[in-house]
Scaffold this active site. Structure first.
Site: not given
Ligand code: UD1
Ligand code: UDP
Length: 385
Positions: A97, A119, A133, A210, A212
């Site tokens: 993603d 995935e 994502e 982490h 965003r």
């Protein structure tokens, strides 16, 4: 003549999860595989390439500090197009993603190439979480010709969106293939500090954050809660490998520096990371991959997000969504620190994500898709999830 595959990826998690597949393709007589990295990540990607001894044929080296999503997309799109023209592959393999994933799938489509999406099919159905994502994965999915769904739920998501069942293979997640190689019982860490931690008498909490959408107040809340936990419970060692993103570091270090029980360290080599997870008490994280790895090792995970595209671990009971408010993170973490019964309820090794043979199934699915073998690989259906 051998089929020509081109694997394209750019970040740490993609590299970890594509490495086992590349290893298999490199041994194949039927499919040849070249690797192009965008290097959307640099050091964090190189750590993984070196661990798995992958030497990309193409390296677009696009990483720059503080670049926007559009910057990444444009550079990756143009760079990958050039590689596709030069290599003329039969299929481009992308993972997951990230913005590299989406750009690679789009460049392939523009050049009339087939795309295999590893995935595939994970969804929150909320466009903003995880950002960007959720949409990257959806867009890659709509550009893909063959979908390697890790779980039955992921396949169902794709079916709901009208994807033909003929093109979906349930394979398990390749991250479990990687985990099987990296985790060892008597492992010695390459990061000295980790060999000095008292894993028996102390409770080690492993933290990563982490995302965003967490940068800003949510990450500040996370850090303040970690500080509170470290100050209140003297039997803790909190280890936080901090992502190199300057926007993450500029929040984390000022809040958490200077406490003996909080170890802020650089991103870990993946073998160290997996073995540290294996020795830790529980995890606090907003990562996607860690939500898959920790259940396999029987380590409870408190997820620092409001929604997850990986509900299987939650249903199995090893993963709990706690969001980013200080009170809830504190309350749920405290339970796992002081209440053995609560802890043991979550610390069940379950593995909805794979058996270590996902890459093998993806390989067989490719052979089947191209008519090289006649029998469709059996879907990975461990139990009901
Ligand atoms: C990216 C992915 C995210 C994935 C994460 C895994 C997108 C939009 N985001 O997010 O889906 O979960 O990777 O970690 O594709 N940096 C370095 N060195 C490195 C890596 C990063 O210095 O090795 C710094 C750079 O300043 C870079 C910044 O971190 O610009 C952000 O990197 P970026 O790839 O844009 O986003 P991530 O948050 O890492
Ligand atoms: N990881 C690592 N070193 C670290 C932190 C994470 O090797 O310091 C590994 C982790 O074990 C998992 C992957 O990186 O396999 C997850 O990557 P990340 O959290 O960056 O991305 P996400 O999974 O959220 O996309």
């Amino acid at each position: 003549m051998k089929l020509k595959a081109l694997a394209v990826f750019g970040t740490r998690p993609e590299a970890i999860k594509m490495a086992p597949l590349i290893k298999i393709l490199n041994k194949s007589k039927e499919i040849g595989c070249k690797v192009a990295v965008t290097a959307q990540h640099r050091e964090m990607l190189d750590q993984v390439l070196s661990l798995f001894n992958i030497k990309p044929e193409y390296d677009l080296n696009i990483m720059e500090e503080k670049q926007t999503l559009s910057d990444i997309t444009i550079k990756a799109l143009k760079g990958i197009e050039k590689v596709i023209i030069q290599e003329n592959p039969d299929i481009i393999l992308v993972h997951g993603d990230t913005t590299t994933t989406f750009a690679a799938a789009l460049a392939s489509f523009y050049r009339g190439k087939r795309v295999g999406h590893v995935e595939a099919g994970l969804r929150t159905d909320n466009k903003w979480f995880p950002f960007p994502e959720e949409i990257n994965r959806k867009l890659a999915g709509s550009l893909a010709d063959i979908h390697f769904a890790p779980t039955k739920k992921a396949k169902q998501n794709l079916l709901r969106e009208g994807v033909s069942p003929d093109t979906i293979f349930i394979t398990g997640n390749t991250v479990i293939d990687a985990l099987k190689v990296t985790v060892k019982k008597d492992y010695t860490f390459s990061t000295a500090l980790l060999n000095d931690i008292d894993y028996i008498n102390k409770k080690v909490i492993l933290v990563t954050a982490h995302r965003r959408e967490n940068i800003g107040q949510p990450l500040k809340n996370i850090c303040k809660t970690i500080k509170r936990l470290a100050e209140e419970f003297t039997n803790l060692e909190i280890i936080y490998p901090v992502h190199y993103n300057p926007s993450v570091r500029s929040i984390v270090f000022p809040i958490l520096n200077g406490n003996d029980r909080i170890h802020l360290i650089d991103p870990l080599d993946t073998r160290d990371m997996h073995n540290l997870m294996n020795r830790s008490h529980f995890l606090l994280t907003d990562s996607g991959g860690l939500q898959e790895e920790a259940p396999a090792l029987g380590k409870p995970v408190l997820v620092l997000r409001d929604v997850t595209e990986r509900p299987e671990g939650v249903e199995a009971g090893t993963v709990r969504i706690v969001g980013t408010s200080q009170d809830i993170i504190y309350r749920e973490a405290k339970k796992l620190i002081v209440n053995d019964r609560e802890y043991n309820k979550m610390a069940e090794a379950v593995n909805p994500y794979g058996d270590g043979y996902a890459s093998e199934r993806i390989y067989k699915s490719l052979l089947y898709y191209y008519g090289i073998i006649k029998e469709r690989p059996v879907d990975y259906l461990p139990y009901t999830v």
